[in-house]
Each structure stands twice: as structure tokens, then as C-alpha cells.
Design a protein around this motif. Structure first.
Motif, PDB file in Angstrom:
ATOM      1  N   SER A   1    -111.660 -66.501  55.209  1.00 33.27           N
ATOM      2  CA  SER A   1    -111.566 -65.170  55.828  1.00 33.27           C
ATOM      3  C   SER A   1    -111.518 -64.086  54.770  1.00 33.27           C
ATOM      4  N   THR A   2    -111.788 -62.863  55.204  1.00 33.75           N
ATOM      5  CA  THR A   2    -111.688 -61.690  54.347  1.00 33.75           C
ATOM      6  C   THR A   2    -110.838 -60.652  55.056  1.00 33.75           C
ATOM      7  N   ALA A   3    -110.430 -59.647  54.318  1.00 33.85           N
ATOM      8  CA  ALA A   3    -109.635 -58.570  54.916  1.00 33.85           C
ATOM      9  C   ALA A   3    -110.416 -57.894  56.042  1.00 33.85           C
ATOM     10  N   GLU A   4    -111.729 -57.749  55.852  1.00 38.97           N
ATOM     11  CA  GLU A   4    -112.548 -57.068  56.860  1.00 38.97           C
ATOM     12  C   GLU A   4    -112.660 -57.910  58.129  1.00 38.97           C
ATOM     13  N   SER A   5    -112.876 -59.228  57.994  1.00 43.85           N
ATOM     14  CA  SER A   5    -113.017 -60.074  59.177  1.00 43.85           C
ATOM     15  C   SER A   5    -111.695 -60.172  59.942  1.00 43.85           C
ATOM     16  N   ILE A   6    -110.583 -60.196  59.227  1.00 43.89           N
ATOM     17  CA  ILE A   6    -109.271 -60.227  59.895  1.00 43.89           C
ATOM     18  C   ILE A   6    -109.031 -58.922  60.652  1.00 43.89           C
TER      19      ILE A   6
ATOM     20  N   ASN B   1    -102.921 -67.694  51.530  1.00 50.11           N
ATOM     21  CA  ASN B   1    -103.720 -67.851  50.319  1.00 50.11           C
ATOM     22  C   ASN B   1    -105.221 -68.037  50.569  1.00 50.11           C
ATOM     23  N   PRO B   2    -105.658 -68.624  51.701  1.00 54.00           N
ATOM     24  CA  PRO B   2    -107.106 -68.740  51.926  1.00 54.00           C
ATOM     25  C   PRO B   2    -107.835 -67.424  52.179  1.00 54.00           C
ATOM     26  N   VAL B   3    -107.127 -66.290  52.325  1.00 51.48           N
ATOM     27  CA  VAL B   3    -107.808 -64.988  52.458  1.00 51.48           C
ATOM     28  C   VAL B   3    -108.498 -64.724  51.130  1.00 51.48           C
ATOM     29  N   THR B   4    -109.804 -64.829  51.121  1.00 55.70           N
ATOM     30  CA  THR B   4    -110.553 -64.989  49.873  1.00 55.70           C
ATOM     31  C   THR B   4    -110.579 -63.762  48.963  1.00 55.70           C
ATOM     32  N   ASP B   5    -110.633 -62.554  49.547  1.00 53.68           N
ATOM     33  CA  ASP B   5    -110.795 -61.355  48.710  1.00 53.68           C
ATOM     34  C   ASP B   5    -109.489 -60.628  48.457  1.00 53.68           C
ATOM     35  N   ALA B   6    -108.370 -61.244  48.788  1.00 56.35           N
ATOM     36  CA  ALA B   6    -107.065 -60.611  48.586  1.00 56.35           C
ATOM     37  C   ALA B   6    -106.505 -60.960  47.214  1.00 56.35           C
ATOM     38  N   VAL B   7    -105.688 -60.049  46.699  1.00 59.23           N
ATOM     39  CA  VAL B   7    -104.877 -60.350  45.521  1.00 59.23           C
ATOM     40  C   VAL B   7    -103.527 -60.853  46.022  1.00 59.23           C
ATOM     41  N   HIS B   8    -103.118 -62.008  45.530  1.00 53.72           N
ATOM     42  CA  HIS B   8    -101.851 -62.612  45.937  1.00 53.72           C
ATOM     43  C   HIS B   8    -100.883 -62.518  44.759  1.00 53.72           C
TER      44      HIS B   8
END
Length: 523
Positions: free
Chosen positions: A244-249, A57-64
Motif C-alpha cells: 500500500s501507499t499513503a495515497e491508496s490508503i 511497516n508494509p506501507v511502502t512509501d512511508a518513513v518509519h
């Protein structure tokens, strides 16, 4: 450490999970752990879905997106309290809100429509779709729906196999790590390998890179840790998964080293990255001056750079000198107080032992929900004789231990807060609901101040006596009476089995009972 039966009054099957630290004569810890919770024991553990959700859930720009009933979706952003320095899409909670008709006819079409709608509204770089208990039972094709949606929208739509009944929170951690694997770009590792095969001059210009695994930026913790490494000349690519973001991961495979803070949730991923990409890892903690010092020195030592090692020592000297006056002042106010620790994983529990030692406090109870044998061995070597160690405790066990060990402060999560307060014990939330940073040098000062404020609050002068029984009352039943009652129940069950084979006798008995009570029988 020898087994000490009946430390607390609990179920017979729970006794092996509670032990008292004794002198290490045998060198073996007789503590049961790493098993499924005992049915009916009121475990504090969470389910598989919960474990997956708190990691991702902390992945900030993701849709959960939660594929399941509405109730599961209430377990959302606020249960982790992870902060973001940018977009906050993760603070929205989405669900397919499955109803009875979806259970009968399947929810795949509903899931497809939900993904389409969310992608159109938010344009996210990634969608995580969580499976819940009911989805696992009816057999919805989560993987096939996500694969089709991913091809349609040209973004990763990742299924998280987190059916709650499959295990416990630890299994949810693995499900989350399996989802994160799909976000990591293998091409990032290829770029790293090119640098390693370059000339000596090019290598010298290369900035060392690390990932921090298992830090979820609760209350902004990561923002107090990253600057320490940046001052040493190290780039922190990503904190998984805090801020974190999808790009940084996706860039995670560029790292030269992984620092694993929450070993329970991220060791699985760290081992996979070592095997898949050749990235080594070391365990680290950023709480308390001792562990922060160890983390910075270990990192500098790994890179083998004398300049970096000198920078680390300078940082440690300056920061320690800055906070020592305040830590010393608080130490005088809390020295000698007794603490109880109950954490989800062993990593936090172990680092708290050191933190309390710095404050001059004694740990008299320590337990975890998901600790393994090797974790409890390490814990037993870190605490004093007489300390009670417990695995997967329930509220009644914790309450009795708090009283018997004469605890001054309990450090745990929000579920244990009310146990402590009702017994007149000071409490400090070390998990997800806190709003103040506890990591880094300033974070440790914050922790010390909260411990001081909690223990020395004047409110404790007004609370009732610590007891599990109401004042002036005796227990309703003695152990002997409970034992006799259990035997009577067994006899009644045997009688019912015999009677059930003779319906005529049962019928006669029920008729007689109706006549005796003066009620007209309908038969």
C-alpha cells in the motif's frame, strides 16, 4: 470440551490455558484466554510496539521512525517480509537512538531534528513515529512534536502510541489502526455517496470497489489475490497494508465493501469504517480452495450482480480444475499425517484447519497467541476430539505437546522453527519469514509442495529420537523432589524475614561463617 488437567507438565497457573477437545456435552469451553501473559512463563507473544510495526511497516512509501533506543529499530522491514511493486522507502529503518542523556533531559528536540532531516532526504508523503517503552516512561510529548512537524512540512506526521509495556501485540494492532485512521480521507467517502445518489444508469456504469484489510503481501500474496477480483469486474482500492501507499490508503473510504482477512489486526479498523463511513465488512480468507471459493462467492453475493456471480463460478471452476491434479498427487503422499498449528491470531489457525483437511491431514495441536473466547469456540467446533487447544503457549509446553501428540509437521512462525527441528519434527513457516506465496490457487499449491517436501525429507531418518531428555538420562528431579524443594525455599524465606529483624544475630552468624572457613573477617 472438558478441562483436562496436566496435559503437559507446566506451571499450575498455566493449566487452564491448555485443554483437550472432547465431545461437546456441556457446550462450554473451559479454556482461559485473552489475558495478560503469566510472569515468568516465557510467553511467545510480542509487545505493543511489535504489533504496531508489523501492521504499518508494509506501507511502502512511508518513513518509519522509531523514537527510542537503537535496539527497538532492529525490528524492521525484514520481520514482515512484505513485498512492494513500487517504491521501497519502508525497507529503511530509522531511529532517534536515545541515550542516557536523552532519558534524563528528554528526547523531543532530538526527535524534531530527526523528522526534519528525514523529510528533507526522502520527501515522503507520510511519516510514522513509533513510541517505545522509554518514551512512555519519561513522558516525551510525541503528539505535540508530530503536530508541529506536520504543520511545518505540510504532510501527515503521525504518532503511533506503541509503548511496549502498555499491553501485548493486540494493543499494538489497535495503535496501528488508530494511525491509519488519520490517513483515510473523509472526502473519498463523500465521492462514494455522490455516486450512490446518482441515477440508475450512472450506478450501472460504476465499478464495484473493495478494500482488503489484514493482508500484508508477505512474499507477494496480494499479487495472487487481486487478479481474481479484477476478473470479476471489481476494483481493489487498497490492501491494508501490503503493497500500500499513503495515497491508496487515503482512498479507502471510496470502497463499497471491506474484506477482512486478518481479523485480529483489522476488525477494529473495519468496525470503525462501518460506523464512520457506512462501509460494511465481511471476514474472508484467501488460503485453500474452500476459503477462496467462499470469499469470491460472498463478495459476488454482496453486490447482487448475476453477471459477477457467473464470473466468480467460472474462475473457481477453471482454477480448481487446473490445480487439482497436483493437490491430489501431494495428498496421497501426506494423507493421514498429524499437524500442529501455532499462530499469532485465530484467523490463520482456522483457515489452516481447512487447508490440512484438503490435504487429508489431521490437526492434533492448535493454538494462538491472541485468540479470544469466540475464536476458540469456533476452533473447537472445527477440530476432532482429542485435539489439544492451547492459548499463549511457551516453548517448553509446545515441545512436550509435539512429542505427546506424535506430530509429523508443525506450522508456525520463525520462533517455533527451532523447537520443531530439535525434536526431529518437520516445519513449515506460515508467517513472515517465508519467501513463497501461500495465498490464491497457486499459493495453495506452493503450500502443499512445501508440506510434502518438509514431511518426506530424508533428513528425518538421521535425526535423534524425539525426547526432551538427552538419550540414556533420567530427569534431574522428580515432581516430588521439586515439590519438596519448593517447600524448603518457602521455609528459608520465612527464616530470612525473622532473621532480618535481628541484625545482631545475622552479624554473629556471618562472623562465625568467616571464622569457620578460615577467612579473616574485615570487621
Amino acid at each position: 470440551m472438558k478441562e483436562n488437567a496436566r496435559i503437559v507438565n507446566t506451571l499450575k497457573e498455566r493449566q487452564p490455558y491448555i485443554a483437550r477437545k472432547q465431545s461437546m456435552e456441556e457446550g462450554v469451553i473451559p479454556l482461559s484466554c485473552d489475558n495478560n501473559s503469566l510472569a515468568g512463563a516465557m510467553s511467545q507473544r510480542a509487545c505493543v510496539y511489535s504489533g504496531a510495526r508489523v501492521v504499518l511497516n508494509p506501507v511502502t512509501d512511508a518513513v518509519h521512525l522509531v523514537h527510542g533506543p537503537l535496539g527497538c529499530a532492529t525490528y524492521t522491514w525484514d520481520i514482515r517480509g512484505a513485498k512492494s511493486s513500487g517504491v521501497e522507502t519502508n525497507r529503511n529503518s530509522f531511529t532517534t537512538d536515545m541515550k542516557e542523556i536523552d532519558v534524563v533531559f528528554g528526547g523531543e528536540k532530538k526527535l524534531t531534528r530527526a523528522i526534519d532531516e528525514l523529510v528533507e532526504l526522502y520527501r515522503p508523503p507520510v511519516v510514522f513515529v513509533y513510541s517505545t517503552c522509554i518514551v512512555g516512561i519519561i513522558g516525551d510529548g510525541l503528539k505535540s512534536v508530530c503536530k508541529t512537524a506536520s504543520e511545518k512540512h505540510k504532510i501527515p506526521v503521525i504518532p503511533v502510541q506503541s509503548e511496549g509495556f502498555k499491553g501485548n501485540k493486540s494493543d499494538g494492532y489497535k495503535a496501528a489502526c488508530d494511525a491509519l485512521k488519520q490517513l483515510i480521507d473523509p472526502g473519498a467517502n463523500e465521492r462514494r455517496n455522490k455516486v450512490e445518489s446518482s441515477t440508475k444508469e450512472e450506478k450501472a456504469e460504476k465499478k464495484p470497489k473493495i478494500n482488503i484489510l489484514g493482508d500484508f503481501n508477505v512474499a507477494g500474496d496480494v499479487w495472487l489475490v487481486k487478479p481474481l477480483f479484477e476478473k470479476m469486474g471489481i476494483e481493489v482500492i487498497v490492501s491494508m497494508t501490503g503493497d500500500s501507499t499513503a495515497e491508496s490508503i487515503s482512498r479507502a473510504a471510496e470502497a463499497d465493501l471491506n474484506l477482512v482477512q486478518c481479523s485480529g489486526s483489522m476488525t477494529y479498523l473495519a468496525k470503525w469504517m462501518k460506523e464512520e463511513y457506512g462501509i460494511p465488512f465481511i471476514k474472508a480468507s484467501f488460503f485453500g480452495t474452500d476459503d477462496i471459493s467462499l470469499a469470491l462467492r460472498s463478495t459476488a453475493e454482496y453486490f447482487g450482480c448475476e453477471k459477477m456471480e457467473k464470473k466468480a463460478e467460472k474462475i473457481l471452476e477453471e482454477e480448481t480444475r487446473r490445480i487439482i491434479p497436483e493437490i491430489s498427487r501431494i495428498r496421497q503422499r501426506v494423507k493421514g499425517k498429524k499437524a500442529a498449528i501455532y499462530m499469532g491470531g485465530a484467523a490463520k489457525a482456522l483457515t489452516l484447519i481447512k487447508g490440512f483437511a484438503e490435504l487429508g491431514m489431521e490437526v492434533v495441536i492448535i493454538g494462538t497467541q491472541t485468540g479470544k473466547k469466540e475464536d476458540y469456540e469456533q476452533i473447537s467446533y472445527s477440530v476432532r476430539d482429542g485435539t489439544v487447544i492451547v492459548d499463549d503457549a511457551n516453548p517448553l509446553e509446545l515441545a512436550e505437546l509435539l512429542i505427546k501428540q506424535d506430530v509429523d509437521l508443525m506450522v508456525a512462525g520463525v520462533k517455533e522453527r527451532f523447537i520443531a527441528y530439535k525434536l526431529g519434527v518437520a516445519f513449515c513457516d506460515f508467517n513472515h519469514d517465508r519467501v513463497v506465496e501461500f495465498e490464491g490457487f497457486d499459493g495453495f499449491v506452493n503450500f502443499a509442495r512445501e508440506v510434502d517436501a518438509s514431511i518426506n525429507s530424508p533428513v528425518w531418518k538421521a535425526v535423534r529420537q524425539r525426547t526432551l531428555e538427552p538419550p540414556g538420562e533420567k530427569p534431574a528431579y522428580t515432581e516430588k523432589q521439586l515439590s519438596e524443594s519448593s517447600e524448603q525455599m518457602e521455609q528459608m524465606e520465612q527464616t530470612e524475614k525473622i532473621m532480618s529483624r535481628k541484625p545482631g544475630i545475622l552479624r554473629k552468624t556471618s562472623l562465625q561463617a568467616a571464622q569457620d572457613s578460615g577467612v579473616e573477617s574485615p570487621v
